[in-house]
Design a protein around this motif. Structure first.
Motif, PDB file in Angstrom:
ATOM      1  N   MET A   3       0.932   1.298   6.119  1.00  0.00           N
ATOM      2  CA  MET A   3       1.901   0.203   6.248  1.00  0.00           C
ATOM      3  C   MET A   3       1.688  -0.230   7.640  1.00  0.00           C
ATOM      4  O   MET A   3       1.169   0.333   8.538  1.00  0.00           O
ATOM      5  N   LEU A   4       2.181  -1.544   7.894  1.00  0.00           N
ATOM      6  CA  LEU A   4       2.095  -1.999   9.143  1.00  0.00           C
ATOM      7  C   LEU A   4       3.595  -2.292   9.723  1.00  0.00           C
ATOM      8  O   LEU A   4       4.457  -2.949   8.948  1.00  0.00           O
ATOM      9  N   VAL A   5       3.977  -1.894  10.858  1.00  0.00           N
ATOM     10  CA  VAL A   5       5.170  -2.090  11.534  1.00  0.00           C
ATOM     11  C   VAL A   5       4.850  -3.548  12.211  1.00  0.00           C
ATOM     12  O   VAL A   5       4.549  -3.405  13.229  1.00  0.00           O
ATOM     13  N   ASN A   6       5.522  -4.579  11.635  1.00  0.00           N
ATOM     14  CA  ASN A   6       5.500  -5.748  12.391  1.00  0.00           C
ATOM     15  C   ASN A   6       6.268  -6.212  13.453  1.00  0.00           C
ATOM     16  O   ASN A   6       7.632  -6.641  13.158  1.00  0.00           O
ATOM     17  N   LEU A   7       5.908  -6.016  14.538  1.00  0.00           N
ATOM     18  CA  LEU A   7       6.735  -6.482  15.721  1.00  0.00           C
ATOM     19  C   LEU A   7       5.925  -7.516  16.684  1.00  0.00           C
ATOM     20  O   LEU A   7       5.759  -7.142  17.670  1.00  0.00           O
ATOM     21  N   LYS A   8       5.148  -8.429  15.926  1.00  0.00           N
ATOM     22  CA  LYS A   8       4.145  -9.288  16.621  1.00  0.00           C
ATOM     23  C   LYS A   8       3.197  -8.930  17.381  1.00  0.00           C
ATOM     24  O   LYS A   8       2.700  -8.099  16.839  1.00  0.00           O
ATOM     25  N   GLU A   9       3.204  -8.987  18.809  1.00  0.00           N
ATOM     26  CA  GLU A   9       2.310  -8.434  19.493  1.00  0.00           C
ATOM     27  C   GLU A   9       2.470  -6.901  19.694  1.00  0.00           C
ATOM     28  O   GLU A   9       1.422  -6.259  20.190  1.00  0.00           O
ATOM     29  N   LYS A  10       3.573  -6.406  19.468  1.00  0.00           N
ATOM     30  CA  LYS A  10       3.816  -4.696  19.431  1.00  0.00           C
ATOM     31  C   LYS A  10       3.618  -4.150  17.948  1.00  0.00           C
ATOM     32  O   LYS A  10       3.888  -2.973  17.945  1.00  0.00           O
ATOM     33  N   SER A  11       3.189  -5.044  17.207  1.00  0.00           N
ATOM     34  CA  SER A  11       2.843  -4.329  15.751  1.00  0.00           C
ATOM     35  C   SER A  11       1.709  -3.047  15.622  1.00  0.00           C
ATOM     36  O   SER A  11       0.965  -3.093  16.594  1.00  0.00           O
ATOM     37  N   TYR A  12       1.877  -2.146  15.067  1.00  0.00           N
ATOM     38  CA  TYR A  12       1.092  -1.214  14.874  1.00  0.00           C
ATOM     39  C   TYR A  12       1.008  -0.317  13.352  1.00  0.00           C
ATOM     40  O   TYR A  12       1.969  -0.605  12.622  1.00  0.00           O
ATOM     41  N   PRO A  13      -0.070   0.100  13.048  1.00  0.00           N
ATOM     42  CA  PRO A  13      -0.394   0.475  11.587  1.00  0.00           C
ATOM     43  C   PRO A  13       0.320   1.976  11.623  1.00  0.00           C
ATOM     44  O   PRO A  13       0.040   2.761  12.457  1.00  0.00           O
ATOM     45  N   ILE A  14       0.535   2.493  10.271  1.00  0.00           N
ATOM     46  CA  ILE A  14       0.663   3.868  10.123  1.00  0.00           C
ATOM     47  C   ILE A  14       0.065   4.380   8.933  1.00  0.00           C
ATOM     48  O   ILE A  14      -0.050   3.456   7.987  1.00  0.00           O
ATOM     49  N   TYR A  15      -0.716   5.457   9.063  1.00  0.00           N
ATOM     50  CA  TYR A  15      -1.567   5.957   8.021  1.00  0.00           C
ATOM     51  C   TYR A  15      -1.019   7.376   7.564  1.00  0.00           C
ATOM     52  O   TYR A  15      -0.555   8.138   8.365  1.00  0.00           O
ATOM     53  N   ILE A  16      -0.818   7.507   6.195  1.00  0.00           N
ATOM     54  CA  ILE A  16      -0.366   8.822   5.755  1.00  0.00           C
ATOM     55  C   ILE A  16      -1.422   9.259   4.629  1.00  0.00           C
ATOM     56  O   ILE A  16      -1.774   8.606   3.672  1.00  0.00           O
ATOM     57  N   GLU A  17      -2.150  10.297   5.052  1.00  0.00           N
ATOM     58  CA  GLU A  17      -3.062  10.761   3.868  1.00  0.00           C
ATOM     59  C   GLU A  17      -3.377  12.265   4.299  1.00  0.00           C
ATOM     60  O   GLU A  17      -3.472  12.792   5.377  1.00  0.00           O
ATOM     61  N   LYS A  18      -3.505  12.993   3.162  1.00  0.00           N
ATOM     62  CA  LYS A  18      -3.930  14.538   3.329  1.00  0.00           C
ATOM     63  C   LYS A  18      -5.197  14.540   3.953  1.00  0.00           C
ATOM     64  O   LYS A  18      -6.350  14.001   3.323  1.00  0.00           O
ATOM     65  N   GLY A  19      -5.389  15.436   4.984  1.00  0.00           N
ATOM     66  CA  GLY A  19      -6.710  15.642   5.424  1.00  0.00           C
ATOM     67  C   GLY A  19      -7.055  14.483   6.572  1.00  0.00           C
ATOM     68  O   GLY A  19      -8.206  14.636   6.969  1.00  0.00           O
TER      69      GLY A  19
END
Length: 352
Positions: A3-19
């Motif tokens: 998912m993406l935290v949408n904060l314009k220029e401060k946006s960042y991705p989050i990854y959730i995955e076993k391994g």
């Protein structure tokens, strides 16, 4: 899951995955092309995962590990000069990167160091506790403690990325799983009644673990939406503090030794909801439902402390602004609201 935290220029991705911990270098390489990385971690997490992360990153970067003692006491303002010195000795610059590898304490501490070292450098969160995975690694709140209270010196400094590997939960002691469940249950209470019901349907955490990726995703998604709407914690984001006004005071009273954060939040959620019921602000039996789920995940609901003692610490709470207190209460399970009041709300309460 992503998912993406949408904060314009401060946006960042989050990854959730076993391994995912086996692919840290690849993920970080997508957002960082610098030369040096400082991994800030604690002695327990370093033992399990420090070399795994370091060996991957060393393929492309110069890497150092800064190891702290585990526990809340490492999140002290007093540790900062020595920590900054370690980074200076490594010649870390503003164009380099900090990786926070650990639970909520390390995430807060490393994030605050990243926010303040050389007026701010980028950092990546790799949360290794359930509490950090579902809550503290997302949202950009970073801080250290003062003797007078928790998180009294801090900043808003968002990570470049959050990497969540649910497999690391397998190495946690049961108490730290319960600790994280305090925050998981909080999300069901404040924003998602169906999540609350789902948590109530499992026999225990081992039963829940088969759906752990989904549970983590749902908690983070709630926080993402709230943070996007209220980045600096003055409006809707306050509902994330459900149970925390009492929790922080309980933690501090016992010098962060008797109750973990999630355990203290559990006590705060139940005791505050019980009191709100008595005041006619929350529907009857809500506290009983919360208590049943808390006990299912072996969380406490009382600490038997005198309320007059706790009131002294609540006066210093960040949510106690201009002698007005913003308490988070429940209209119903899954629906929280901010209730403006003051310390008189607790009048007549002998113990919690």
């Amino acid at each position: 899951m992503e998912m993406l935290v949408n904060l314009k220029e401060k946006s960042y991705p989050i990854y959730i995955e076993k391994g995912l911990l086996e692919h840290v270098g690849e993920k970080i390489g997508a957002v960082y092309q610098g030369k040096k990385i400082a991994i800030i971690t604690d002695d327990q997490v370093n033992h399990y995962y420090g070399e795994t992360v370091k060996s991957q990153l060393e393929k492309d970067y110069a890497v150092t590990i800064v190891e702290m003692p585990h526990g809340e006491k490492s999140k002290s303002f007093d540790v900062l000069p020595a920590l900054y010195k370690r980074l200076l000795d490594f010649n870390l610059t503003r164009s380099d990167l900090i990786v926070a590898l650990g639970g909520g304490v390390i995430g807060d501490l490393a994030g605050f160091v990243a926010a303040t070292y050389m007026r701010g450098i980028p950092f990546v969160q790799i949360p290794t506790s359930l509490l950090a995975q579902v809550d503290s690694s997302v949202g950009g709140k970073v801080a250290v403690d003062l003797p007078d209270g928790k998180n009294l010196v801090g900043a808003f400094h968002h990570p470049k990325m959050v990497l969540i590997d649910p497999l690391v939960l397998k190495t946690l002691e049961p108490r730290f799983i319960h600790d994280g469940m305090g925050e998981v249950i909080k999300y069901g209470c404040i924003k998602d009644a169906s999540l609350f019901d789902q948590l109530a349907s499992y026999q225990d955490f081992n039963d829940l673990y088969k759906d752990i990726d989904e549970i983590i995703y749902r908690c983070i998604d709630i926080k993402r939406i709230v943070v996007e709407n209220d980045e600096k914690d003055f409006g809707d984001r306050l509902v994330l503090n459900f149970g925390h006004t009492l929790a922080h005071t309980i933690e501090q009273y016992y010098h962060y030794e008797k109750y973990s954060h999630g355990e203290a939040v559990a006590i705060g959620m139940y005791q505050l909801t019980k009191l709100a019921q008595e005041r006619g602000l929350t529907p009857a039996y809500t506290a009983d439902k919360i208590k049943a789920v808390l006990e299912r995940y072996e969380l406490p609901t009382a600490c038997h402390l005198e309320m007059d003692v706790l009131k002294q610490t609540i006066k210093l709470d960040k949510k106690n602004i201009n002698s007005k207190l913003s308490l988070i209460l429940l209209k119903n399970l899954g629906e929280a609201f901010v209730y403006p009041t003051n310390l008189s709300f607790f009048d007549g309460v002998e113990r919690v």
